[in-house]
Enzyme design. Structure first.
Site, PDB file in Angstrom:
ATOM      1  N   ASP A  34       0.858  -1.203   0.039  1.00  5.84           N
ATOM      2  CA  ASP A  34       0.042   0.082  -0.031  1.00  5.84           C
ATOM      3  C   ASP A  34       0.619   1.255   0.058  1.00  5.84           C
ATOM      4  OD1 ASP A  34      -2.000   1.796   0.679  1.00  5.84           O
ATOM      5  OD2 ASP A  34      -3.021   0.643   1.634  1.00  5.84           O
ATOM      6  N   ASP A  35       0.890   2.023  -1.040  1.00  5.23           N
ATOM      7  CA  ASP A  35       1.679   3.402  -1.238  1.00  5.23           C
ATOM      8  C   ASP A  35       3.067   3.286  -1.487  1.00  5.23           C
ATOM      9  OD1 ASP A  35      -0.934   4.245  -0.922  1.00  5.23           O
ATOM     10  OD2 ASP A  35      -0.386   5.228   0.978  1.00  5.23           O
ATOM     11  N   CYS A  74      -6.315   4.115  -3.255  1.00  2.00           N
ATOM     12  CA  CYS A  74      -6.414   2.723  -3.135  1.00  2.00           C
ATOM     13  C   CYS A  74      -7.498   1.996  -3.654  1.00  2.00           C
ATOM     14  CB  CYS A  74      -6.523   2.880  -1.298  1.00  2.00           C
ATOM     15  SG  CYS A  74      -5.146   3.500  -0.763  1.00  2.00           S
ATOM     16  N   ARG A  78      -7.693  -1.055  -6.534  1.00  2.00           N
ATOM     17  CA  ARG A  78      -8.167  -2.597  -6.075  1.00  2.00           C
ATOM     18  C   ARG A  78      -9.082  -3.076  -7.074  1.00  2.00           C
ATOM     19  NH1 ARG A  78      -5.184  -2.967  -1.128  1.00  2.00           N
ATOM     20  NH2 ARG A  78      -4.306  -1.102  -0.942  1.00  2.00           N
ATOM     21  N   LYS A 128      -5.719  -5.821   3.362  1.00  2.00           N
ATOM     22  CA  LYS A 128      -6.344  -4.555   3.403  1.00  2.00           C
ATOM     23  C   LYS A 128      -7.646  -4.954   2.314  1.00  2.00           C
ATOM     24  CE  LYS A 128      -6.218   0.064   2.028  1.00  2.00           C
ATOM     25  NZ  LYS A 128      -5.290   1.265   1.478  1.00  2.00           N
ATOM     26  N   HIS A 130     -10.697  -2.765   1.422  1.00  2.00           N
ATOM     27  CA  HIS A 130     -11.047  -1.442   1.016  1.00  2.00           C
ATOM     28  C   HIS A 130     -11.812  -1.482  -0.454  1.00  2.00           C
ATOM     29  CE1 HIS A 130      -9.406   2.894   1.289  1.00  2.00           C
ATOM     30  NE2 HIS A 130     -10.393   2.708   1.636  1.00  2.00           N
ATOM     31  N   SER A 153      -8.388   1.012   4.866  1.00  2.00           N
ATOM     32  CA  SER A 153      -6.995   1.499   5.333  1.00  2.00           C
ATOM     33  C   SER A 153      -6.854   1.555   6.741  1.00  2.00           C
ATOM     34  CB  SER A 153      -6.744   3.117   4.924  1.00  2.00           C
ATOM     35  OG  SER A 153      -6.805   2.779   3.521  1.00  2.00           O
ATOM     36  N   HIS A 207       1.411   2.212   3.906  1.00  3.00           N
ATOM     37  CA  HIS A 207       0.535   3.497   4.088  1.00  3.00           C
ATOM     38  C   HIS A 207       0.748   4.055   5.517  1.00  3.00           C
ATOM     39  CE1 HIS A 207      -3.546   5.469   4.452  1.00  3.00           C
ATOM     40  NE2 HIS A 207      -3.547   5.249   3.090  1.00  3.00           N
ATOM     41  N   ASP A 259      -0.342  -0.655  -4.979  1.00  2.00           N
ATOM     42  CA  ASP A 259      -1.483  -0.139  -5.305  1.00  2.00           C
ATOM     43  C   ASP A 259      -1.443   1.218  -6.042  1.00  2.00           C
ATOM     44  OD1 ASP A 259      -1.064   1.195  -2.941  1.00  2.00           O
ATOM     45  OD2 ASP A 259      -3.121   1.291  -2.185  1.00  2.00           O
ATOM     46  N   ASN A 260      -0.573   2.036  -5.683  1.00  2.00           N
ATOM     47  CA  ASN A 260      -0.244   3.541  -6.331  1.00  2.00           C
ATOM     48  C   ASN A 260       0.988   3.774  -6.031  1.00  2.00           C
ATOM     49  OD1 ASN A 260      -2.893   3.892  -4.044  1.00  2.00           O
ATOM     50  ND2 ASN A 260      -0.880   4.707  -3.692  1.00  2.00           N
ATOM     51  N   LYS A 294       1.359  10.031  -4.801  1.00  2.15           N
ATOM     52  CA  LYS A 294       0.249   9.651  -4.669  1.00  2.15           C
ATOM     53  C   LYS A 294      -0.831  10.401  -5.039  1.00  2.15           C
ATOM     54  CE  LYS A 294      -2.692   7.391  -1.216  1.00  2.15           C
ATOM     55  NZ  LYS A 294      -2.996   6.730   0.276  1.00  2.15           N
TER      56      LYS A 294
END
Length: 445
Positions: A34-35, A74, A78, A128, A130, A153, A207, A259-260, A294
């Site tokens: 994540d991130d 996020c 996904r 996660k 989300h 998150s 994240h 994810d990003n 992000k």
């Protein structure tokens, strides 16, 4: 007659030789952080973050350099990964979902888990989610036999850790999540070692609020953020070692990505009180040579690390340089595993099997990519090396300047015109063939 019978008997074994037994179905392990930025692994150029297990994975498989998330945040990212469709196509392009949201991933969507489950796979989502925290939208409604994790998150409250419908902890400790998620993934693999299985492991970290276990704290030159990434790398190693120990590595597709893009570098900011309210480190992730972070449509917001491994199919130590996106994972994995794609809807992704085998179909390099802002606005179109920002009209040649620095629109009016035509056609296609978001109290359509 006796001689003829003898000749016939001698020939019979060869004539009726049994065909070779079909190869067992491939297993799938898909890990998403994540991130984590494009530049936040040493095999992607990180100098302050040590990721020996990811580096080894890249040496055993293919490291993509032009891989993108379908959104710089996020939830939409996904949605694209699991449906093979752009987030706008499934009604989840705008921002992220929060606890007690009235919307989520429509149960009528066909996810990668459902495609593999139809092939007899045991399926697990650990980490996660989300994509909506109402029971109507949770992993069990989308093809997952087992679910353990946090529905959103970990900076959102209440930070409930669940296992299927059971609440394990009403307020989970974020410093334990990376290890506990990996424990659960390993246990699932061991339970289903006879296969086939699909493990989707979307980590909660790095994240914000950045959290790390005591064993990894203050170990990385990149500060707390680096500690968290290095812990993820270690836990990735535990997962890969499990596949080796169970002699499953040779028939397991492994995909690792983020994810990003990363958070910006920020000095002296405060994190959540849940993490002690301590100052955030100055280093909060790197997008490598790419502009932005992000939430942005610059490549730094959506170009992410991505590594694939499948011994015997993906050549070891190779680099994939074709433009690709999370939406390609579903059709690619489905093809590798004999899954059947739905034919009653648009799937935006493409099968990258030829690229993974080292001989990409030339058409893959020329596919257009469509980029949306964090709040769902169609903002940029990419084809080949050219990327056009629709609002400003700025055009960039990413092959020459990956940092999107020099506007080349005035010198290339034909390219601008062609990309705007692609953008208009895409917008019309989305208007004609989008699908409804899931909404509580309304039946799926």
């Amino acid at each position: 007659m006796l001689l003829a019978a003898s000749i016939l008997l001698a020939a019979t074994p060869a004539a009726v030789e049994a065909p070779p037994a079909p190869a067992p179905p491939l297993n799938v392990v898909l890990v998403m952080t994540d991130d984590q930025g494009w530049g936040d692994a040493s095999c992607y150029g990180a100098e302050k973050i040590r990721t020996p297990r990811l580096d080894a994975l890249a040496k055993q498989g293919m490291r993509f350099t032009d891989w993108h998330s379908p959104s710089p945040v996020c939830t939409p990212s996904r949605a694209g990964l699991l449906t093979g469709s752009l987030p706008v196509r499934v009604g989840l392009a705008k921002s992220v979902l929060f606890p007690k949201s009235q919307t989520g991933l429509n149960p009528s969507e066909v996810t990668l888990a459902e495609i593999l489950k139809a092939r007899g796979y045991a399926t697990a989502c650990i980490g996660k989610w989300h994509l909506g925290d109402n029971p109507a939208f949770m992993p069990p409604r989308h093809g997952f036999d087992y679910w353990m994790g946090i529905p959103y998150s970990h900076d959102m409250t209440p930070r409930v850790l669940q296992q299927n419908a059971q609440v394990l902890e009403p307020k989970a400790d974020p410093t334990t999540l990376t290890h506990r998620y990996t424990d659960a993934a390993i246990a699932f693999i061991e339970q289903h070692r006879s296969g086939p299985f699909f493990v989707y492991l979307p980590h909660s970290l790095p994240h914000l609020p950045v959290a790390v276990s005591a064993a990894f704290r203050d170990k990385s030159p990149a500060g707390l953020y680096g500690d968290a990434v290095e812990e993820i790398d270690y836990e990735m190693g535990r997962l890969l070692d499990t596949l080796d120990r169970l002699e499953l590595s040779g028939r397991t597709v492994v995909m690792f990505t983020s994810d990003n893009g990363p958070w910006k570098k920020r000095e002296g900011t405060k994190q959540s009180k849940d993490n002690g309210g301590e100052p955030a480190p100055g280093f909060l992730g790197s997008a490598g040579p790419f502009r932005g972070s992000k939430g942005m449509v610059w490549d730094g917001g959506h170009r992410v690390p991505c590594i694939w491994r499948l011994p015997g199919t993906i050549p070891a130590g190779t680099v994939g340089d074709i433009p690709a996106m999370h939406i390609d994972a579903l059709p690619t994995i489905a093809a590798l595993c004999g899954g059947v794609l739905p034919t009653d809807r648009v799937i935006d992704g493409s099968d990258l099997g030829s690229a993974l085998r080292g001989s990409p179909d030339p058409s893959l390099a020329e596919r257009p990519l469509y980029h949306y802002t964090h709040d769902g606005i169609f903002a940029a179109v990419r084809k080949g090396p050219w990327k056009l920002h629709l609002d400003s009209g700025a055009l960039y040649n990413l092959a020459k300047e990956p940092g999107e620095e020099t506007d080349a629109a005035s010198a290339n009016p034909g390219v601008v015109s062609a990309l705007r035509q692609l953008a208009d056609a895409h917008a019309a296609d989305i208007a004609a063939h989008s699908r409804p978001v899931g909404r509580i109290g309304k039946p799926a359509k």
